[in-house]
Design an enzyme around this catalytic site. Structure first.
Site, PDB file in Angstrom:
ATOM      1  N   ASN A   1      -1.624  17.960 -21.311  1.00  0.00           N
ATOM      2  CA  ASN A   1      -1.918  16.918 -22.295  1.00  0.00           C
ATOM      3  C   ASN A   1      -2.115  17.480 -23.707  1.00  0.00           C
ATOM      4  O   ASN A   1      -2.702  16.809 -24.561  1.00  0.00           O
ATOM      5  CB  ASN A   1      -3.163  16.140 -21.873  1.00  0.00           C
ATOM      6  CG  ASN A   1      -2.917  15.311 -20.637  1.00  0.00           C
ATOM      7  OD1 ASN A   1      -1.981  14.511 -20.575  1.00  0.00           O
ATOM      8  ND2 ASN A   1      -3.744  15.501 -19.619  1.00  0.00           N
TER       9      ASN A   1
ATOM     10  N   HIS B   1       6.392   7.608 -27.670  1.00  0.00           N
ATOM     11  CA  HIS B   1       5.381   8.499 -27.099  1.00  0.00           C
ATOM     12  C   HIS B   1       5.566   9.931 -27.592  1.00  0.00           C
ATOM     13  O   HIS B   1       4.605  10.599 -27.996  1.00  0.00           O
ATOM     14  CB  HIS B   1       5.460   8.450 -25.572  1.00  0.00           C
ATOM     15  CG  HIS B   1       4.567   9.445 -24.892  1.00  0.00           C
ATOM     16  ND1 HIS B   1       3.193   9.411 -25.000  1.00  0.00           N
ATOM     17  CD2 HIS B   1       4.857  10.511 -24.107  1.00  0.00           C
ATOM     18  CE1 HIS B   1       2.668  10.412 -24.309  1.00  0.00           C
ATOM     19  NE2 HIS B   1       3.653  11.095 -23.762  1.00  0.00           N
TER      20      HIS B   1
ATOM     21  N   HIS C   1      -2.029   9.708 -28.051  1.00  0.00           N
ATOM     22  CA  HIS C   1      -2.342   8.430 -27.408  1.00  0.00           C
ATOM     23  C   HIS C   1      -3.137   7.527 -28.339  1.00  0.00           C
ATOM     24  O   HIS C   1      -2.975   6.296 -28.324  1.00  0.00           O
ATOM     25  CB  HIS C   1      -3.124   8.662 -26.114  1.00  0.00           C
ATOM     26  CG  HIS C   1      -2.280   9.180 -24.992  1.00  0.00           C
ATOM     27  ND1 HIS C   1      -2.817   9.535 -23.769  1.00  0.00           N
ATOM     28  CD2 HIS C   1      -0.937   9.379 -24.882  1.00  0.00           C
ATOM     29  CE1 HIS C   1      -1.845   9.939 -22.969  1.00  0.00           C
ATOM     30  NE2 HIS C   1      -0.700   9.858 -23.627  1.00  0.00           N
TER      31      HIS C   1
ATOM     32  N   HIS D   1      -1.799  15.177 -26.644  1.00  0.00           N
ATOM     33  CA  HIS D   1      -1.795  13.799 -26.158  1.00  0.00           C
ATOM     34  C   HIS D   1      -3.038  13.018 -26.546  1.00  0.00           C
ATOM     35  O   HIS D   1      -2.971  11.791 -26.673  1.00  0.00           O
ATOM     36  CB  HIS D   1      -1.624  13.779 -24.636  1.00  0.00           C
ATOM     37  CG  HIS D   1      -0.236  14.129 -24.179  1.00  0.00           C
ATOM     38  ND1 HIS D   1       0.374  15.321 -24.498  1.00  0.00           N
ATOM     39  CD2 HIS D   1       0.663  13.442 -23.424  1.00  0.00           C
ATOM     40  CE1 HIS D   1       1.585  15.355 -23.949  1.00  0.00           C
ATOM     41  NE2 HIS D   1       1.782  14.228 -23.302  1.00  0.00           N
TER      42      HIS D   1
ATOM     43  N   LYS E   1       2.287  11.084 -11.635  1.00  0.00           N
ATOM     44  CA  LYS E   1       1.414  10.196 -12.410  1.00  0.00           C
ATOM     45  C   LYS E   1       2.136   8.872 -12.632  1.00  0.00           C
ATOM     46  O   LYS E   1       3.254   8.843 -13.149  1.00  0.00           O
ATOM     47  CB  LYS E   1       1.078  10.814 -13.769  1.00  0.00           C
ATOM     48  CG  LYS E   1      -0.053  11.808 -13.759  1.00  0.00           C
ATOM     49  CD  LYS E   1      -0.381  12.165 -15.204  1.00  0.00           C
ATOM     50  CE  LYS E   1      -1.557  13.107 -15.298  1.00  0.00           C
ATOM     51  NZ  LYS E   1      -1.895  13.395 -16.708  1.00  0.00           N
TER      52      LYS E   1
ATOM     53  N   ARG F   1       0.812  -1.227   0.000  1.00  0.00           N
ATOM     54  CA  ARG F   1       0.000   0.000   0.000  1.00  0.00           C
ATOM     55  C   ARG F   1       0.841   1.271   0.000  1.00  0.00           C
ATOM     56  O   ARG F   1       0.358   2.345   0.367  1.00  0.00           O
ATOM     57  CB  ARG F   1      -0.981   0.014   1.184  1.00  0.00           C
ATOM     58  CG  ARG F   1      -1.993  -1.130   1.151  1.00  0.00           C
ATOM     59  CD  ARG F   1      -3.091  -0.919   2.186  1.00  0.00           C
ATOM     60  NE  ARG F   1      -4.079  -1.963   2.099  1.00  0.00           N
ATOM     61  CZ  ARG F   1      -4.078  -3.079   2.834  1.00  0.00           C
ATOM     62  NH1 ARG F   1      -3.098  -3.275   3.710  1.00  0.00           N
ATOM     63  NH2 ARG F   1      -5.027  -3.981   2.699  1.00  0.00           N
TER      64      ARG F   1
ATOM     65  N   ARG G   1      -4.353  20.995 -14.650  1.00  0.00           N
ATOM     66  CA  ARG G   1      -3.289  20.088 -15.052  1.00  0.00           C
ATOM     67  C   ARG G   1      -3.552  19.442 -16.410  1.00  0.00           C
ATOM     68  O   ARG G   1      -2.614  19.006 -17.088  1.00  0.00           O
ATOM     69  CB  ARG G   1      -3.081  19.022 -13.976  1.00  0.00           C
ATOM     70  CG  ARG G   1      -1.893  18.110 -14.269  1.00  0.00           C
ATOM     71  CD  ARG G   1      -1.506  17.240 -13.101  1.00  0.00           C
ATOM     72  NE  ARG G   1      -0.405  16.352 -13.460  1.00  0.00           N
ATOM     73  CZ  ARG G   1       0.246  15.574 -12.602  1.00  0.00           C
ATOM     74  NH1 ARG G   1      -0.090  15.573 -11.319  1.00  0.00           N
ATOM     75  NH2 ARG G   1       1.231  14.805 -13.028  1.00  0.00           N
TER      76      ARG G   1
ATOM     77  N   GLU H   1       7.900  16.995 -25.763  1.00  0.00           N
ATOM     78  CA  GLU H   1       7.357  17.402 -24.469  1.00  0.00           C
ATOM     79  C   GLU H   1       7.917  18.748 -24.018  1.00  0.00           C
ATOM     80  O   GLU H   1       7.288  19.459 -23.232  1.00  0.00           O
ATOM     81  CB  GLU H   1       7.636  16.331 -23.414  1.00  0.00           C
ATOM     82  CG  GLU H   1       6.921  15.002 -23.645  1.00  0.00           C
ATOM     83  CD  GLU H   1       5.438  15.034 -23.293  1.00  0.00           C
ATOM     84  OE1 GLU H   1       4.903  16.125 -23.018  1.00  0.00           O
ATOM     85  OE2 GLU H   1       4.810  13.960 -23.291  1.00  0.00           O
TER      86      GLU H   1
ATOM     87  N   GLU I   1      -5.226  16.481 -11.482  1.00  0.00           N
ATOM     88  CA  GLU I   1      -5.780  16.730 -12.808  1.00  0.00           C
ATOM     89  C   GLU I   1      -7.299  16.893 -12.788  1.00  0.00           C
ATOM     90  O   GLU I   1      -8.020  16.344 -13.615  1.00  0.00           O
ATOM     91  CB  GLU I   1      -5.385  15.600 -13.785  1.00  0.00           C
ATOM     92  CG  GLU I   1      -5.478  16.011 -15.242  1.00  0.00           C
ATOM     93  CD  GLU I   1      -4.869  14.990 -16.175  1.00  0.00           C
ATOM     94  OE1 GLU I   1      -3.762  15.237 -16.653  1.00  0.00           O
ATOM     95  OE2 GLU I   1      -5.502  13.938 -16.413  1.00  0.00           O
TER      96      GLU I   1
ATOM     97  N   LYS J   1       5.868  22.761 -15.273  1.00  0.00           N
ATOM     98  CA  LYS J   1       5.106  21.615 -14.777  1.00  0.00           C
ATOM     99  C   LYS J   1       4.936  21.679 -13.269  1.00  0.00           C
ATOM    100  O   LYS J   1       3.864  21.344 -12.737  1.00  0.00           O
ATOM    101  CB  LYS J   1       5.763  20.299 -15.187  1.00  0.00           C
ATOM    102  CG  LYS J   1       4.901  19.092 -14.784  1.00  0.00           C
ATOM    103  CD  LYS J   1       5.163  17.851 -15.578  1.00  0.00           C
ATOM    104  CE  LYS J   1       4.107  16.797 -15.252  1.00  0.00           C
ATOM    105  NZ  LYS J   1       4.307  15.545 -15.995  1.00  0.00           N
TER     106      LYS J   1
END
Length: 375
Positions: free
Chosen positions: A260, A280, A267, A263, A158, A136, A256, A200, A252, A242
């Protein structure tokens, strides 16, 4: 200017370190940027001590840097374990995640075990998700070895793995204890990986800093040639932007999402090709062109903005046309995107240089964009 072969790229032994803080209350941490950080004892001061440290890397990066990292950690931990994962986006999945869990359990790793993610975005995301999940939650440190990871994926907490139907669909928000961006490791990147990282970097200009976009345009040749000071500024400014965004919206829920930009389209390209065919950053580069086109079609930006983005993405040696998946397939994949709500695709678009918005777009406009920039 042609980027030199990575084996001939040298960096200063030391480059004065820069610290960029991430302000998240009791989860705050620093991003440290410089050359020679791996071998500097000060880099590792202030991290928790434990009987076991575990370096999670991949079969490409580990032979280059794992021994150096292990030697740096040895004075602070009873044992230093190494886990080498298969390399590539295609391995960002449950099976690879289980390789980490299996080894941690076999070695008796406890809740104080510290994981060190040594690699690019895939290694960082998978290691972070393992750290968030094992018992955990155990502490972890990001040691990104690609430009893309240094300016984006290692920062902000993330963590995720991919699902065959969508990228990064299974994961958790889980912050590292520290991010260590040693610019020296960028000397061993392939030209293709370097360009992928530049995607990026480029995105931060349109979404947050018009002046930075101009700086990137003026310094692309230096960045492609791996000039240490140009790279230091690019990494620093990217991380500053960032850090500011994440500090405002860690999970997000609003702001935030602007990170993206490009993206949603990118994606879809990655998922549509089955992961691994495009990097990517290549998907993001092409996706920024598509998102710029859509921004123009919806009347948010003038046509000159699209022309400018096409030029900068091309100069960074990134693709500006996506694969011919078919508009229906693109739309299907984009409706699975995490920003979609009730099946409605929400795009990050530019409404003025340095300012992004998130909004839906009519399918006919999206189809027109895809027709103009795929195939």
């Amino acid at each position: 200017m042609t980027a030199p072969d990575p084996s001939f790229v040298s960096f200063p032994t030391r480059l004065a370190p820069i610290t960029v803080p991430i302000a998240l209350g009791d989860r705050s941490y620093d991003i440290r940027i410089g050359a020679g950080l791996l071998d500097d004892p000060a880099t590792w001061q202030g991290l928790p001590r434990a009987s076991l440290a575990t370096i999670v890397s991949n079969v490409t990066v580990a032979p280059l840097y794992a021994e150096r990292l292990a030697a740096a950690l040895a004075p602070h931990y009873g044992r230093v374990l190494r886990i080498d994962l298969p390399d590539g986006e295609a391995h960002k999945d449950w099976q690879t995640l289980d390789l980490i869990f299996d080894r941690l359990l076999a070695e008796g790793a406890d809740r104080k075990t510290v994981l060190f993610a040594l690699g690019g975005g895939v290694v960082g995301d998978v290691t972070g998700f393992a750290a968030a999940s094992y018992m955990r939650g155990v502490p972890f440190v990001q040691v990104p070895t690609t430009l893309l990871a240094q300016v984006d994926s290692s920062v902000g907490g993330k963590t995720a793995i991919n699902h065959p139907r969508g990228k990064n669909m299974i994961g958790a928000f889980y912050q590292p204890l520290r991010v260590l961006c040693d610019l020296g490791v960028l000397g061993t990147l392939s030209d293709r990986e370097l360009s992928a990282g530049l995607a990026e970097v480029i995105k931060y200009g349109p979404i947050a800093d018009e002046a930075f976009l101009g700086w990137i345009e003026d310094n692309l040749a230096a960045l492609l040639a791996r000039d240490p000071r140009a790279l230091a500024h690019a990494v620093r400014r990217s991380c500053e932007i960032k850090a500011w965004v994440v500090g405002q919206d860690e999970r997000e829920s609003g702001l935030r999402a602007i990170l993206n930009f490009g993206h949603t389209f990118g994606h879809a390209i990655e998922a549509g090709l089955g992961y691994g065919e495009w990097l990517h950053g290549e998907g993001v580069g092409c996706g920024m062109v598509m998102a710029s086109d859509l921004s123009v079609r919806l009347g948010l930006m003038p046509p000159a903005f699209l022309d400018r983005m096409v030029r900068i993405v091309e100069r960074a040696r990134l693709p500006v046309r996506g694969p011919a998946l078919g508009a229906d397939r693109y739309l299907e994949l984009m409706r699975i995107d995490k920003k979609s709500e009730g099946g409605e695709i929400r795009f990050v678009l530019i409404e003025s240089l340095g300012r992004a918005v998130m909004r839906p777009a009519p399918d006919e406009a999206v189809r027109a964009t895809l027709a103009a920039h795929t195939g």
